[in-house]
Design a protein around this motif. Structure first.
Motif, mmCIF file in Angstrom:
data_model
loop_
_atom_site.group_PDB
_atom_site.id
_atom_site.type_symbol
_atom_site.label_atom_id
_atom_site.label_comp_id
_atom_site.label_asym_id
_atom_site.label_seq_id
_atom_site.Cartn_x
_atom_site.Cartn_y
_atom_site.Cartn_z
ATOM 1 N N LEU A 59 3.874 -22.014 29.319
ATOM 2 C CA LEU A 59 4.741 -22.663 28.334
ATOM 3 C C LEU A 59 4.265 -22.328 26.936
ATOM 4 N N MET A 60 5.192 -21.878 26.096
ATOM 5 C CA MET A 60 4.818 -21.493 24.733
ATOM 6 C C MET A 60 5.940 -21.810 23.762
ATOM 7 N N THR A 61 5.536 -22.088 22.536
ATOM 8 C CA THR A 61 6.512 -22.218 21.458
ATOM 9 C C THR A 61 6.808 -20.805 20.950
ATOM 10 N N PRO A 62 7.936 -20.603 20.277
ATOM 11 C CA PRO A 62 8.208 -19.278 19.717
ATOM 12 C C PRO A 62 7.099 -18.806 18.771
ATOM 13 N N ASP A 63 6.549 -19.716 17.959
ATOM 14 C CA ASP A 63 5.461 -19.344 17.043
ATOM 15 C C ASP A 63 4.215 -18.927 17.812
ATOM 16 N N GLY A 64 3.911 -19.649 18.882
ATOM 17 C CA GLY A 64 2.741 -19.318 19.697
ATOM 18 C C GLY A 64 2.869 -17.961 20.342
ATOM 19 N N LEU A 65 4.059 -17.646 20.859
ATOM 20 C CA LEU A 65 4.286 -16.339 21.470
ATOM 21 C C LEU A 65 4.167 -15.239 20.428
ATOM 22 N N LYS A 66 4.711 -15.487 19.246
ATOM 23 C CA LYS A 66 4.632 -14.492 18.173
ATOM 24 C C LYS A 66 3.177 -14.188 17.827
ATOM 25 N N GLU B 91 1.672 -12.042 20.557
ATOM 26 C CA GLU B 91 2.199 -10.672 20.477
ATOM 27 C C GLU B 91 1.579 -9.914 19.307
ATOM 28 N N GLU B 92 1.362 -10.597 18.188
ATOM 29 C CA GLU B 92 0.729 -9.943 17.033
ATOM 30 C C GLU B 92 -0.716 -9.559 17.344
ATOM 31 N N GLU B 93 -1.443 -10.452 18.010
ATOM 32 C CA GLU B 93 -2.821 -10.131 18.392
ATOM 33 C C GLU B 93 -2.846 -8.953 19.353
ATOM 34 N N LEU B 94 -1.953 -8.963 20.328
ATOM 35 C CA LEU B 94 -1.876 -7.885 21.309
ATOM 36 C C LEU B 94 -1.590 -6.555 20.625
ATOM 37 N N ASP B 95 -0.654 -6.547 19.702
ATOM 38 C CA ASP B 95 -0.317 -5.333 18.967
ATOM 39 C C ASP B 95 -1.524 -4.829 18.170
ATOM 40 N N HIS B 96 -2.228 -5.749 17.523
ATOM 41 C CA HIS B 96 -3.418 -5.379 16.739
ATOM 42 C C HIS B 96 -4.495 -4.770 17.644
ATOM 43 N N LEU B 97 -4.721 -5.396 18.785
ATOM 44 C CA LEU B 97 -5.752 -4.895 19.703
ATOM 45 C C LEU B 97 -5.406 -3.493 20.205
ATOM 46 N N ILE C 190 -6.831 -7.490 26.379
ATOM 47 C CA ILE C 190 -5.472 -6.945 26.360
ATOM 48 C C ILE C 190 -4.738 -7.303 27.651
ATOM 49 N N MET C 191 -5.409 -7.149 28.782
ATOM 50 C CA MET C 191 -4.775 -7.498 30.066
ATOM 51 C C MET C 191 -4.408 -8.981 30.119
ATOM 52 N N LYS C 192 -5.307 -9.829 29.617
ATOM 53 C CA LYS C 192 -5.035 -11.270 29.619
ATOM 54 C C LYS C 192 -3.815 -11.586 28.761
ATOM 55 N N LEU C 193 -3.766 -11.011 27.558
ATOM 56 C CA LEU C 193 -2.639 -11.266 26.656
ATOM 57 C C LEU C 193 -1.332 -10.720 27.225
ATOM 58 N N GLU C 194 -1.384 -9.551 27.869
ATOM 59 C CA GLU C 194 -0.182 -8.998 28.491
ATOM 60 C C GLU C 194 0.317 -9.916 29.604
ATOM 61 N N GLY C 195 -0.614 -10.513 30.337
ATOM 62 C CA GLY C 195 -0.238 -11.473 31.378
ATOM 63 C C GLY C 195 0.432 -12.703 30.794
ATOM 64 N N ILE C 196 -0.101 -13.180 29.684
ATOM 65 C CA ILE C 196 0.485 -14.344 29.016
ATOM 66 C C ILE C 196 1.897 -14.016 28.533
ATOM 67 N N VAL C 197 2.043 -12.888 27.855
ATOM 68 C CA VAL C 197 3.361 -12.492 27.333
ATOM 69 C C VAL C 197 4.357 -12.291 28.489
#
Length: 158
Positions: free
Chosen positions: A7-14, A17-23, A64-71
């Motif tokens: 469960l995520m808010t739109p801001d939380g997902l953003k 996604e920004e952290e994932l892109d940076h990594l 990165i794998m963890k964040l991709e799983g979350i997204v």
């Protein structure tokens, strides 16, 4: 890989996604450069810089794998469906600590977004669980690390 809905808010997902892109775009490149520089020192069997860079790379890839799983498993909270008369995930709740006569405001979020420094508490935390489904004027008592706390709900918002 994760398979549980997140469960995520739109801001939380953003933010995720920004952290994932940076990594992926910045940190991977930086670590690749570190590895390349360490290889220039020669023999990698006793090369501390190389070992450190490879360990850093492994940690980065794990993150990165963890964040991709979350997204990939994110379920967005539709802010228009958040009730204003009952606490739910996505609510902003103003509570009064009865013992200390303090007023605090919390955002109820999924566990991935929880951040006590930003007053974002998880719906799975003891206080978050106790607040879910409650209405203005209701009082909850919840076990906290140093005993029990009593909170009265003063206001519910989005």
């Amino acid at each position: 890989m994760m398979s549980k809905e997140v469960l995520m808010t739109p801001d939380g997902l953003k933010k995720i996604e920004e952290e994932l892109d940076h990594l992926k775009s910045v940190r991977r490149r930086e670590i690749a450069e570190k590895i390349k520089a360490a290889l220039a020192f020669g023999d990698i069997s006793e090369n501390a810089e190389y070992d450190e860079a490879k360990n850093e790379q492994a940690e980065l890839e794990k993150r990165i794998m963890k964040l991709e799983g979350i997204v990939g498993n994110a379920v967005l909270i539709d802010e228009s469906e958040i009730k204003k008369d009952e606490v739910s995930v996505g609510s902003t709740v103003t509570v009064k600590d009865i013992e200390f006569d303090e007023v605090m405001e919390y955002a109820i979020v999924g566990p991935t977004e929880a951040d006590p420094y930003e007053n974002k508490i998880s719906n799975e935390s003891p206080v978050g669980k106790a607040l879910i489904g409650k209405r203005v004027g209701e009082t909850i008592e919840v076990q906290v690390p140093d005993g029990f706390a009593k909170f009265q709900i003063v206001k519910i918002g989005r």
